[in-house]
Write a protein that holds these residues in place. Structure first.
Motif, PDB file in Angstrom:
ATOM      1  N   LEU A 117      -2.427 -21.474 -17.088  1.00  0.00           N
ATOM      2  CA  LEU A 117      -2.747 -19.904 -16.643  1.00  0.00           C
ATOM      3  C   LEU A 117      -1.388 -19.219 -16.377  1.00  0.00           C
ATOM      4  N   GLU A 118      -1.377 -18.232 -17.008  1.00  0.00           N
ATOM      5  CA  GLU A 118       0.104 -17.361 -17.221  1.00  0.00           C
ATOM      6  C   GLU A 118       0.109 -16.254 -16.035  1.00  0.00           C
ATOM      7  N   LEU A 119       1.008 -16.448 -14.923  1.00  0.00           N
ATOM      8  CA  LEU A 119       1.027 -15.701 -13.770  1.00  0.00           C
ATOM      9  C   LEU A 119       2.189 -14.748 -14.312  1.00  0.00           C
ATOM     10  N   ARG A 120       1.753 -13.491 -14.318  1.00  0.00           N
ATOM     11  CA  ARG A 120       2.591 -12.270 -14.497  1.00  0.00           C
ATOM     12  C   ARG A 120       3.361 -11.771 -13.347  1.00  0.00           C
ATOM     13  N   VAL A 121       4.845 -11.847 -13.381  1.00  0.00           N
ATOM     14  CA  VAL A 121       5.527 -11.235 -12.382  1.00  0.00           C
ATOM     15  C   VAL A 121       6.370 -10.203 -12.723  1.00  0.00           C
ATOM     16  N   GLY A 122       6.307  -9.220 -11.803  1.00  0.00           N
ATOM     17  CA  GLY A 122       7.243  -7.820 -12.294  1.00  0.00           C
ATOM     18  C   GLY A 122       7.617  -7.070 -10.905  1.00  0.00           C
ATOM     19  N   SER A 123       8.500  -6.026 -11.132  1.00  0.00           N
ATOM     20  CA  SER A 123       9.334  -5.466  -9.780  1.00  0.00           C
ATOM     21  C   SER A 123       9.530  -4.198 -10.323  1.00  0.00           C
ATOM     22  N   MET A 124       9.674  -3.207  -9.231  1.00  0.00           N
ATOM     23  CA  MET A 124       9.959  -1.759  -9.386  1.00  0.00           C
ATOM     24  C   MET A 124      10.361  -1.223  -8.243  1.00  0.00           C
ATOM     25  N   GLN A 125      11.679  -0.680  -8.297  1.00  0.00           N
ATOM     26  CA  GLN A 125      11.853  -0.154  -7.040  1.00  0.00           C
ATOM     27  C   GLN A 125      11.463   1.361  -6.451  1.00  0.00           C
ATOM     28  N   VAL A 126      11.034   1.381  -5.373  1.00  0.00           N
ATOM     29  CA  VAL A 126      10.259   2.579  -4.958  1.00  0.00           C
ATOM     30  C   VAL A 126      11.023   4.041  -5.337  1.00  0.00           C
ATOM     31  N   ALA A 127      12.378   3.853  -5.360  1.00  0.00           N
ATOM     32  CA  ALA A 127      13.117   5.145  -5.730  1.00  0.00           C
ATOM     33  C   ALA A 127      12.644   5.683  -7.151  1.00  0.00           C
ATOM     34  N   ASP A 128      12.325   4.765  -8.123  1.00  0.00           N
ATOM     35  CA  ASP A 128      11.950   5.090  -9.415  1.00  0.00           C
ATOM     36  C   ASP A 128      10.839   5.785  -9.188  1.00  0.00           C
ATOM     37  N   LEU A 129       9.774   5.775  -8.347  1.00  0.00           N
ATOM     38  CA  LEU A 129       8.684   6.686  -8.171  1.00  0.00           C
ATOM     39  C   LEU A 129       8.803   8.220  -8.457  1.00  0.00           C
ATOM     40  N   ASP A 130      10.062   8.429  -8.169  1.00  0.00           N
ATOM     41  CA  ASP A 130      10.511   9.964  -8.012  1.00  0.00           C
ATOM     42  C   ASP A 130      10.085  10.769  -9.273  1.00  0.00           C
ATOM     43  N   ASN A 131      10.242   9.958 -10.383  1.00  0.00           N
ATOM     44  CA  ASN A 131       9.881  10.563 -11.778  1.00  0.00           C
ATOM     45  C   ASN A 131       8.399  10.566 -12.076  1.00  0.00           C
ATOM     46  N   TYR A 132       7.683   9.944 -11.129  1.00  0.00           N
ATOM     47  CA  TYR A 132       6.064  10.110 -11.413  1.00  0.00           C
ATOM     48  C   TYR A 132       5.335  10.957 -10.267  1.00  0.00           C
ATOM     49  N   ASP A 133       6.321  11.429  -9.525  1.00  0.00           N
ATOM     50  CA  ASP A 133       5.483  12.786  -8.509  1.00  0.00           C
ATOM     51  C   ASP A 133       4.346  12.060  -7.596  1.00  0.00           C
ATOM     52  N   ASN A 134       4.674  10.877  -7.115  1.00  0.00           N
ATOM     53  CA  ASN A 134       3.755  10.060  -6.274  1.00  0.00           C
ATOM     54  C   ASN A 134       3.882   9.730  -4.904  1.00  0.00           C
ATOM     55  N   GLU A 135       3.307  10.195  -4.073  1.00  0.00           N
ATOM     56  CA  GLU A 135       3.691   9.575  -2.326  1.00  0.00           C
ATOM     57  C   GLU A 135       3.319   8.203  -2.269  1.00  0.00           C
ATOM     58  N   PHE A 136       4.017   7.471  -1.201  1.00  0.00           N
ATOM     59  CA  PHE A 136       4.089   6.310  -0.838  1.00  0.00           C
ATOM     60  C   PHE A 136       4.357   6.202   0.513  1.00  0.00           C
ATOM     61  N   ARG A 137       3.234   6.094   1.139  1.00  0.00           N
ATOM     62  CA  ARG A 137       3.509   6.227   2.908  1.00  0.00           C
ATOM     63  C   ARG A 137       2.605   4.980   3.379  1.00  0.00           C
ATOM     64  N   MET A 138       3.099   4.482   4.353  1.00  0.00           N
ATOM     65  CA  MET A 138       2.512   3.190   4.999  1.00  0.00           C
ATOM     66  C   MET A 138       2.475   3.326   6.470  1.00  0.00           C
ATOM     67  N   ALA A 139       1.231   2.783   7.089  1.00  0.00           N
ATOM     68  CA  ALA A 139       0.999   2.815   8.514  1.00  0.00           C
ATOM     69  C   ALA A 139       0.721   0.991   8.710  1.00  0.00           C
ATOM     70  N   ARG A 140       0.759   0.792  10.084  1.00  0.00           N
ATOM     71  CA  ARG A 140       0.471  -0.525  10.316  1.00  0.00           C
ATOM     72  C   ARG A 140      -0.575  -0.546  11.310  1.00  0.00           C
ATOM     73  N   PHE A 141      -1.925  -1.193  10.796  1.00  0.00           N
ATOM     74  CA  PHE A 141      -3.077  -0.921  11.483  1.00  0.00           C
ATOM     75  C   PHE A 141      -3.503  -2.537  12.169  1.00  0.00           C
ATOM     76  N   HIS A 142      -3.852  -2.188  13.426  1.00  0.00           N
ATOM     77  CA  HIS A 142      -4.150  -3.466  14.326  1.00  0.00           C
ATOM     78  C   HIS A 142      -5.612  -3.764  14.299  1.00  0.00           C
ATOM     79  N   VAL A 143      -5.918  -5.002  13.677  1.00  0.00           N
ATOM     80  CA  VAL A 143      -7.233  -5.303  13.283  1.00  0.00           C
ATOM     81  C   VAL A 143      -7.706  -6.024  14.333  1.00  0.00           C
ATOM     82  N   ASN A 144      -7.031  -7.072  15.053  1.00  0.00           N
ATOM     83  CA  ASN A 144      -7.205  -7.862  16.271  1.00  0.00           C
ATOM     84  C   ASN A 144      -5.928  -8.330  16.667  1.00  0.00           C
TER      85      ASN A 144
END
Length: 209
Positions: A117-144
């Motif tokens: 089976l072929e596992l595809r692996v790739g990467s992209m820097q968050v800074a490159d998203l500036d060209n796509y006008d998309n937000e990227f915000r994160m929170a840390r949620f306590h489940v248990n």
């Protein structure tokens, strides 16, 4: 002020109800521009599932998570990730990008050799998203008491995944082929849920806003 390398560790852990968290934008923090999104997925996984390979596909996806988390533990850091069934998505500090891609390349080679089976692996820097006008915000949620999970707002992560999957990742030469998958267990026994009880869901939520 949060350091880019320790961004996730330093996020405040939110234990309010999830619905309340999603309505409180102040709990969400912009992903550092220096972070890299690393994505893994199995090519033609739907076909593989239809051929009865769903356990193998889940095993391979889980292996990519274990490999990255073990590497993060050795560097005393935490890496937020999202499990997708046939792969996973990680938010990697730039200091760990090269060793993470190295580990995943070994996992990709092992996957092809052992499962065909072929596992595809790739990467992209968050800074490159500036060209796509998309937000990227994160929170840390306590489940248990044992589990905190990342919650993402904005279309940035989904856009990064789309871009990565449209590319071909060129692997680098490796000096060894030892992969740390310690702690990984494979248990496939089906367990019936208890009657009249709600089961907690440890899934990750991605919300486009």
């Amino acid at each position: 002020m949060k350091s880019a390398a320790r961004f996730y560790q330093e996020l405040p852990v939110i234990d309010s109800p999830l619905a309340e968290l999603l309505l409180t934008e102040d709990h969400f923090h912009a992903m550092p521009q220096t972070r890299h999104v690393v994505d893994t997925d199995i090519v033609n996984s739907t076909l593989g599932v239809n051929q009865g390979l769903h356990q193998e596909i889940n095993l391979i996806a889980t292996g990519s998570i274990i490999a990255v988390l073990n590497l993060a533990a050795k560097h005393a850091t935490s890496i937020p990730f999202f499990f997708g069934g046939d792969g996973a998505t990680f938010m990697i500090p730039k200091e760990l990008l090269e060793p993470v891609l190295h580990a995943l390349e070994i996992h990709r080679e092992n996957t092809l050799r052992n499962f065909e089976l072929e596992l595809r692996v790739g990467s992209m820097q968050v800074a490159d998203l500036d060209n796509y006008d998309n937000e990227f915000r994160m929170a840390r949620f306590h489940v248990n008491e044992h589990l905190d999970i990342p919650i993402v707002l904005g279309g940035g992560l989904r856009e990064v995944e789309r871009i990565i999957k449209s590319r071909v990742f060129n692997s680098t030469s490796q000096t060894d082929n030892i992969l740390d998958l310690s702690g990984m267990e494979c248990r496939w026994d089906r367990i019936r849920p208890p009657k009249h009880k709600e089961l907690p869901c440890n899934s990750i939520l991605l919300t486009d806003c």
